[in-house]
Scaffold this active site. Structure first.
Site, PDB file in Angstrom:
ATOM      1  CE  LYS A 168      72.661 -94.620  62.134  1.00  0.00           C
ATOM      2  NZ  LYS A 168      71.922 -94.643  63.396  1.00  0.00           N
ATOM      3  CG  ASP A 197      78.254 -93.065  60.476  1.00  0.00           C
ATOM      4  OD1 ASP A 197      78.614 -92.714  61.619  1.00  0.00           O
ATOM      5  OD2 ASP A 197      77.958 -94.233  60.196  1.00  0.00           O
ATOM      6  CG  HIS A 198      77.136 -89.145  65.161  1.00  0.00           C
ATOM      7  ND1 HIS A 198      76.172 -90.109  65.045  1.00  0.00           N
ATOM      8  CD2 HIS A 198      77.628 -89.289  66.416  1.00  0.00           C
ATOM      9  CE1 HIS A 198      76.072 -90.777  66.173  1.00  0.00           C
ATOM     10  NE2 HIS A 198      76.958 -90.318  67.023  1.00  0.00           N
ATOM     11  CD  GLU A 236      74.112 -96.568  72.459  1.00  0.00           C
ATOM     12  OE1 GLU A 236      73.823 -95.376  72.620  1.00  0.00           O
ATOM     13  OE2 GLU A 236      73.528 -97.312  71.652  1.00  0.00           O
ATOM     14  CG  ASP A 255      70.116 -97.409  65.910  1.00  0.00           C
ATOM     15  OD1 ASP A 255      69.980 -96.385  65.215  1.00  0.00           O
ATOM     16  OD2 ASP A 255      70.304 -97.384  67.136  1.00  0.00           O
ATOM     17  CG  HIS A 260      77.266 -95.327  64.251  1.00  0.00           C
ATOM     18  ND1 HIS A 260      77.203 -94.267  63.381  1.00  0.00           N
ATOM     19  CD2 HIS A 260      76.197 -95.184  65.080  1.00  0.00           C
ATOM     20  CE1 HIS A 260      76.150 -93.516  63.677  1.00  0.00           C
ATOM     21  NE2 HIS A 260      75.524 -94.059  64.692  1.00  0.00           N
TER      22      HIS A 260
HETATM   23  C1  BG6 Z   1      72.789 -93.227  66.731  1.00  0.00           C
HETATM   24  C2  BG6 Z   1      71.848 -94.362  67.044  1.00  0.00           C
HETATM   25  O1  BG6 Z   1      73.096 -93.197  65.374  1.00  0.00           O
HETATM   26  O2  BG6 Z   1      73.982 -93.393  67.487  1.00  0.00           O
HETATM   27  C3  BG6 Z   1      71.542 -94.409  68.537  1.00  0.00           C
HETATM   28  O3  BG6 Z   1      70.638 -94.178  66.317  1.00  0.00           O
HETATM   29  C4  BG6 Z   1      72.828 -94.478  69.328  1.00  0.00           C
HETATM   30  O4  BG6 Z   1      70.719 -95.514  68.846  1.00  0.00           O
HETATM   31  C5  BG6 Z   1      73.796 -93.384  68.890  1.00  0.00           C
HETATM   32  O5  BG6 Z   1      72.500 -94.330  70.689  1.00  0.00           O
HETATM   33  C6  BG6 Z   1      75.139 -93.554  69.547  1.00  0.00           C
HETATM   34  O6  BG6 Z   1      75.929 -92.420  69.272  1.00  0.00           O
HETATM   35  P1  BG6 Z   1      77.071 -91.977  70.284  1.00  0.00           P
HETATM   36  O7  BG6 Z   1      77.766 -90.863  69.595  1.00  0.00           O
HETATM   37  O8  BG6 Z   1      76.381 -91.585  71.553  1.00  0.00           O
HETATM   38  O9  BG6 Z   1      77.933 -93.192  70.482  1.00  0.00           O
END
Ligand code: BG6
Length: 507
Positions: A168, A197-198, A236, A255, A260
């Site tokens: 992404k 999408d992790h 976050e 983003d 997500h």
């Molecule tokens: C990413 C975003 O896809 O996901 C970042 O680009 C964000 O801005 C991150 O900080 C959050 O991932 P996780 O796994 O730390 O919640």
């Protein structure tokens, strides 16, 4: 393994097939921080067998050896690699190779093809190839088209497979996502394409499906008859860190929400799939996105709040505002916070608002889904103020599930208190969780696309947020509300729920 046979529900027997993984953007932050450590994780757990090669490709000039030292150094600094077993690490490092190249130069791909053929012959990789695009999105088109021209997109030998993982952001609006799908599908077939999408690789996110469809007691309540509303928060404490330049062109809506947060929404709302395979699951998720009421001008004004962090405090630490971050314009109007009310127009969810919220520099780092149930229809006790039940799924970092309910307080009087039943992942299963990237890579190596995005659902997600982007870009002089770093966002976000007689659940 034939392309379409792997199913997420099945147990993978043994290691993945021999293969070459070609990592574009191998010298970049994401590769070092997440992707290469995930590969090591697979080696450590014997999910990647003896015969594999990881071939880094990027512009930075490096040899195989200097690439190996860079990765080893990253493993002790920025990388999110788990505990290292020296013997396994050495074996892993000896399978790392590097091929410098210019993404736009066809000649670099001719060299790449040659190197791949050599590695293939030397290590007997059976021609299996996984291309991983971990580069800035601006070079996706060059890479995909040049792979096509170099003949690298087609399976390289009979019975072999070729796949591509694309990071992404997949596009920056509907038109660019459609265009990118077109470019990719001109060269690859959809079944070869894995849009990552992790969040879908996180155990707790997958557990949402297990909770709903692996248990008998939740699903009967999972609808408009019992659920008052749903809140999804992805907050976050970090700011934009070193990514100010990228973030200025993105913002929280693109983003986090488009990817997500809409993924989480789909999984909360999805109908039970007929089976746990890529087509069945992704068909149902797509239907959720298609059922979300499209935003018009009035809905954007009433139901979508944006904000930008100003200086504030995180604990005892004073932190700067977004506009003071490196590579951010002092007059920036980019949103670092979004909250919104979403309505899903289908039988299950009619009239049940989903409140979504995400932001940087908020009070706490947490990703949570809160299902607020309706109150009992008739309270027979003297104490009428009995709280309605709430189910909270903590996706991260305190992974677990908590259900709250009323209980009689000890004593002669009939007094009721609110108590909780708590399931904690680490207490129950120990601290052995794998990285989301390892899970997804492993799936892709086995040809299982269940936890990856399909072209049509990426476009459906962009279609949803497109009207919001349009309204915001037309309102060039509208102020973007500020919120102090360390808070839960601008007051307008609280008002969004207060207007509906509700409030945010702030963990
Ligand atoms: C990413 C975003 O896809 O996901 C970042 O680009 C964000 O801005 C991150 O900080 C959050 O991932 P996780 O796994 O730390 O919640």
């Amino acid at each position: 393994m034939a392309e379409e046979t792997a199913r997420r529900g099945s147990i993978y027997a043994g290691a993945a097939e021999p293969c070459a993984i070609i990592l574009f953007g191998a010298s970049g932050d994401l590769a070092k921080r997440k992707v290469i450590p995930a590969m090591y994780d697979l080696v450590q757990h014997n999910s990647l067998g003896e015969r594999y090669a990881i071939l880094g490709f990027a512009r930075t000039p490096m040899t195989d050896d200097s690439f190996r030292s860079t990765i080893a150094e990253a493993a002790t600094t920025i990388s999110e690699v788990g505990p290292i077993e020296p013997a396994k690490w050495d074996a892993f490092a000896s399978n790392l190779y590097y091929s410098p190249g210019d993404y736009a130069d066809p000649e670099s791909y001719t060299k790449l093809a040659k190197r791949l053929a050599e590695l293939d012959a030397e290590k007997k990789l059976n021609g299996n190839r996984l291309f991983y695009l971990s580069t800035p999105p601006e070079v996706y088109q060059d890479i995909v088209e040049n792979l096509g021209k170099a003949g690298l997109a087609k399976p390289s030998a009979p019975g072999s497979w070729t796949r591509i993982i694309i990071e992404k952001p997949f596009g920056r609006d509907l038109a660019s996502a459609k265009e990118l799908n077109k470019i990719v599908l001109n060269v690859f077939e959809e079944k070869q394409v894995y849009r990552i999408d992790h969040y879908l690789g996180k155990d707790t996110v997958q557990n949402l499906l297990v909770l709903r469809f692996g248990n008998g007691i939740f699903e009967p309540l999972w609808n408009r008859n019992y659920v008052d509303h749903v809140q999804i928060t992805a907050s976050e404490t970090l700011g934009v860190e070193r990514r100010g330049g990228f973030y200025e062109t993105a913002g929280a809506l693109r983003d986090m929400i488009q990817s997500h947060v809409l993924q989480l929404t789909s999984l909360v709302a999805v109908e039970p799939p007929a089976s746990f395979d890529a087509n069945a699951v992704r068909n149902e998720k797509l239907k959720v996105l298609q059922s979300i009421r499209p935003f018009n001008l009035e809905m954007v004004a009433q139901s979508v709040i944006r904000g930008q962090y100003s200086p504030g405090k995180l604990g005892d630490k004073a932190v700067e505002g977004y506009r003071d971050e490196p590579h951010v314009s002092p007059g920036s109007r980019t949103e670092t916070f979004v909250s919104m009310r979403v309505l899903i127009d289908n039988w299950r969810w009619a009239g049940v608002p989903f409140y979504l919220r995400t932001g940087k520099r908020l009070a706490k780092r947490t990703t949570e889904i809160m299902i607020q149930f309706k109150r009992a229809p008739h309270i027979v006790f003297r104490e009428k103020d009995v709280q309605a039940n709430r189910l909270v799924l903590n996706i991260q970092p305190a992974e677990g599930i908590c259900i709250s309910f009323g209980a009689k307080k000890p004593g002669t009087e009939m007094n009721i208190g609110n108590v909780a039943m708590d399931f904690n992942y680490i207490k129950a299963f120990g601290n052995g969780s794998r990285s989301a990237y390892a899970t997804l890579l492993n799936d892709c190596l086995r040809g299982d696309a269940t936890l990856f995005d399909r072209g049509d659902s990426v476009e459906a997600a962009w279609s949803l947020i497109e009207p919001i982007l349009d309204v915001w870009s037309a309102a060039k002089t509208a102020t973007v509300p500020e919120y102090p770093s360390g808070s839960w966002g601008p007051k307008e976000s609280d008002q969004l729920l207060e207007r509906d007689g509700r409030q945010w659940y702030n963990p």
